[in-house]
Motif scaffolding. Sequence first.
Motif, PDB file in Angstrom:
ATOM      1  N   ALA A 253      11.463 -10.412  26.276  1.00  0.00           N
ATOM      2  CA  ALA A 253      12.376  -9.408  25.736  1.00  0.00           C
ATOM      3  C   ALA A 253      13.789  -9.655  26.251  1.00  0.00           C
ATOM      4  O   ALA A 253      14.755  -9.650  25.482  1.00  0.00           O
ATOM      5  N   HIS A 254      13.954  -9.871  27.536  1.00  0.00           N
ATOM      6  CA  HIS A 254      15.216 -10.261  28.127  1.00  0.00           C
ATOM      7  C   HIS A 254      14.923 -10.827  29.516  1.00  0.00           C
ATOM      8  O   HIS A 254      13.823 -10.686  30.048  1.00  0.00           O
ATOM      9  N   TRP A 255      15.942 -11.440  30.109  1.00  0.00           N
ATOM     10  CA  TRP A 255      15.729 -12.082  31.404  1.00  0.00           C
ATOM     11  C   TRP A 255      17.037 -12.172  32.162  1.00  0.00           C
ATOM     12  O   TRP A 255      18.106 -11.877  31.633  1.00  0.00           O
ATOM     13  N   GLY A 256      16.952 -12.553  33.435  1.00  0.00           N
ATOM     14  CA  GLY A 256      18.135 -12.693  34.255  1.00  0.00           C
ATOM     15  C   GLY A 256      17.845 -13.569  35.464  1.00  0.00           C
ATOM     16  O   GLY A 256      16.703 -13.957  35.708  1.00  0.00           O
ATOM     17  N   VAL A 257      18.892 -13.889  36.186  1.00  0.00           N
ATOM     18  CA  VAL A 257      18.750 -14.721  37.383  1.00  0.00           C
ATOM     19  C   VAL A 257      19.103 -13.938  38.642  1.00  0.00           C
ATOM     20  O   VAL A 257      19.152 -14.495  39.728  1.00  0.00           O
ATOM     21  N   SER A 258      19.350 -12.626  38.510  1.00  0.00           N
ATOM     22  CA  SER A 258      19.679 -11.767  39.643  1.00  0.00           C
ATOM     23  C   SER A 258      18.876 -10.484  39.537  1.00  0.00           C
ATOM     24  O   SER A 258      18.662  -9.968  38.433  1.00  0.00           O
ATOM     25  N   SER A 259      18.448  -9.970  40.682  1.00  0.00           N
ATOM     26  CA  SER A 259      17.666  -8.725  40.679  1.00  0.00           C
ATOM     27  C   SER A 259      18.507  -7.533  40.240  1.00  0.00           C
ATOM     28  O   SER A 259      17.961  -6.501  39.853  1.00  0.00           O
ATOM     29  N   ARG A 260      19.820  -7.664  40.294  1.00  0.00           N
ATOM     30  CA  ARG A 260      20.689  -6.587  39.846  1.00  0.00           C
ATOM     31  C   ARG A 260      20.886  -6.580  38.346  1.00  0.00           C
ATOM     32  O   ARG A 260      21.274  -5.556  37.769  1.00  0.00           O
ATOM     33  N   GLU A 261      20.682  -7.725  37.711  1.00  0.00           N
ATOM     34  CA  GLU A 261      20.863  -7.828  36.261  1.00  0.00           C
ATOM     35  C   GLU A 261      19.685  -8.594  35.672  1.00  0.00           C
ATOM     36  O   GLU A 261      19.806  -9.752  35.285  1.00  0.00           O
ATOM     37  N   ILE A 262      18.555  -7.919  35.602  1.00  0.00           N
ATOM     38  CA  ILE A 262      17.362  -8.595  35.089  1.00  0.00           C
ATOM     39  C   ILE A 262      17.377  -8.682  33.566  1.00  0.00           C
ATOM     40  O   ILE A 262      16.548  -9.389  32.980  1.00  0.00           O
TER      41      ILE A 262
ATOM     42  N   GLN B  99      14.602 -22.057  41.501  1.00  0.00           N
ATOM     43  CA  GLN B  99      15.407 -20.962  40.997  1.00  0.00           C
ATOM     44  C   GLN B  99      14.509 -19.783  40.614  1.00  0.00           C
ATOM     45  O   GLN B  99      13.484 -19.938  39.948  1.00  0.00           O
ATOM     46  N   ARG B 100      14.929 -18.570  41.001  1.00  0.00           N
ATOM     47  CA  ARG B 100      14.203 -17.371  40.600  1.00  0.00           C
ATOM     48  C   ARG B 100      14.629 -16.933  39.206  1.00  0.00           C
ATOM     49  O   ARG B 100      15.815 -16.947  38.877  1.00  0.00           O
ATOM     50  N   ILE B 101      13.634 -16.507  38.420  1.00  0.00           N
ATOM     51  CA  ILE B 101      13.899 -16.023  37.070  1.00  0.00           C
ATOM     52  C   ILE B 101      13.236 -14.651  36.932  1.00  0.00           C
ATOM     53  O   ILE B 101      12.019 -14.518  37.103  1.00  0.00           O
ATOM     54  N   PHE B 102      14.050 -13.643  36.630  1.00  0.00           N
ATOM     55  CA  PHE B 102      13.542 -12.283  36.443  1.00  0.00           C
ATOM     56  C   PHE B 102      13.260 -12.086  34.956  1.00  0.00           C
ATOM     57  O   PHE B 102      14.174 -12.179  34.121  1.00  0.00           O
ATOM     58  N   VAL B 103      12.014 -11.814  34.639  1.00  0.00           N
ATOM     59  CA  VAL B 103      11.566 -11.814  33.252  1.00  0.00           C
ATOM     60  C   VAL B 103      11.021 -10.444  32.873  1.00  0.00           C
ATOM     61  O   VAL B 103      10.254  -9.833  33.628  1.00  0.00           O
ATOM     62  N   THR B 104      11.433  -9.964  31.719  1.00  0.00           N
ATOM     63  CA  THR B 104      10.818  -8.791  31.098  1.00  0.00           C
ATOM     64  C   THR B 104      10.154  -9.274  29.812  1.00  0.00           C
ATOM     65  O   THR B 104      10.837  -9.694  28.874  1.00  0.00           O
ATOM     66  N   ALA B 105       8.816  -9.238  29.808  1.00  0.00           N
ATOM     67  CA  ALA B 105       8.065  -9.816  28.692  1.00  0.00           C
ATOM     68  C   ALA B 105       7.212  -8.761  28.019  1.00  0.00           C
ATOM     69  O   ALA B 105       6.700  -7.835  28.672  1.00  0.00           O
ATOM     70  N   THR B 106       7.083  -8.897  26.724  1.00  0.00           N
ATOM     71  CA  THR B 106       6.178  -8.048  25.953  1.00  0.00           C
ATOM     72  C   THR B 106       4.859  -8.794  25.799  1.00  0.00           C
ATOM     73  O   THR B 106       4.797  -9.838  25.140  1.00  0.00           O
ATOM     74  N   THR B 107       3.823  -8.270  26.436  1.00  0.00           N
ATOM     75  CA  THR B 107       2.520  -8.943  26.433  1.00  0.00           C
ATOM     76  C   THR B 107       1.572  -8.243  25.479  1.00  0.00           C
ATOM     77  O   THR B 107       1.540  -7.005  25.418  1.00  0.00           O
TER      78      THR B 107
END
Length: 382
Positions: free
Chosen positions: A93-102, A141-149
């Motif tokens: 759905a969306h993603w980011g590389v910082s915990s403040r802006e996932i 690299q850390r990747i913060f992921v919001t996924a629709t499963t």
Amino acid sequence: MDNIAGHKSGLTWAVHLSVLFLVLLWIFPTVGLFVSSFRTSDQISSTGWWKALFPTEQNSVYRAPSASDQIEQGGVFVIEGNVFEGSATGDIAHWGVSSREIDAYAPGETADLGEDGRLTLNADGSFRLENTEAFTGSRGQRIFVTATTPPEFTLANYEFMLFDPRNSEGMTKAFFSTLTVTIPSTIIPILIAAFAAYALAWMEFPGRALLIACVVGLLVVPLQLALIPLLKFHNNIGIGKGYLGVWFAHTGFGLPLAIYLLRNYMAGLPRDIIENAKVDGATDFQIFVKIILPLSFPALASFAIFQFLWTWNDLLVAMVFLIDSSGETTVMTRQIVEMLGTRGGDWEILATAAFISMAVPILVFFAMQRYLVRGLLAGSVK
């Protein structure tokens, strides 16, 4: 006019709605446990069972492979992979590389990491991390992921509980131990109570009314009040800490209700049948076996349901009268309690174990439930 033919009073609708509410109140936890037994631990921790049929959004953190996995393609150093590890699937759905802006980037967009290169994450979870200079460092690299499963159901929980050697042996022993406790603890009080109920209903003898009053009084005696004295008595006569002791304990605790139900039912049977049988020369035993027992089957089945459910789900009596350090006589309720200590976070395993323990009582209830109301209402009207 409210009670004319073809119209139902408001009280009737209130009763129907109340019954419907109670039925749903009983069904919801059972359905929830059943659905949870087919879900994974991640799904259980993220959403309720009522959302099991719908796609869900889950936030997770993925760490890309380290610099040792990079490859060089035309002068560009590349690290590739997929955030959906193993058999997991979904849509980003969306993603980011910082915990403040996932949610800083949408699928397919590229994030500029400065000296660390550029990162592109696609909707299917595949990513590409590239840089003109070689990557360094042992951590990716850390990747913060919001996924629709999508909805996912699995039989792995049941396979672990029933067939995995690490756990199946204990559950199998507990299942047969529970059957060993439950079946005799249901049959023995029915046999004793049937004879007693016939005597209290149709045989004249001194003190019958006093005995009936004692049976009614025993219905309100707390179970916990008799545990310790009864255990001491069992130990003194040598039947404590075994199947025989727990059978007698369940029999003693179940007899008052059994005698009360059966006596009320037998007392409501037509007197002419018993009197005609006596005129024909039948003995009390013949009347009991050939007439009373067949006619009393609804009451017998009604009590059998109660006694079976109680003894199958019992933990307290089993803990007091059936203690075995070897685990040979451990019942399913105690096995599940022990699993709470070792697998307190594995909710999918606990849900599966609980539903397995519920399966037999549910089958017994639905097989004999048509006799339940007939047996409970026996003797309430003339």
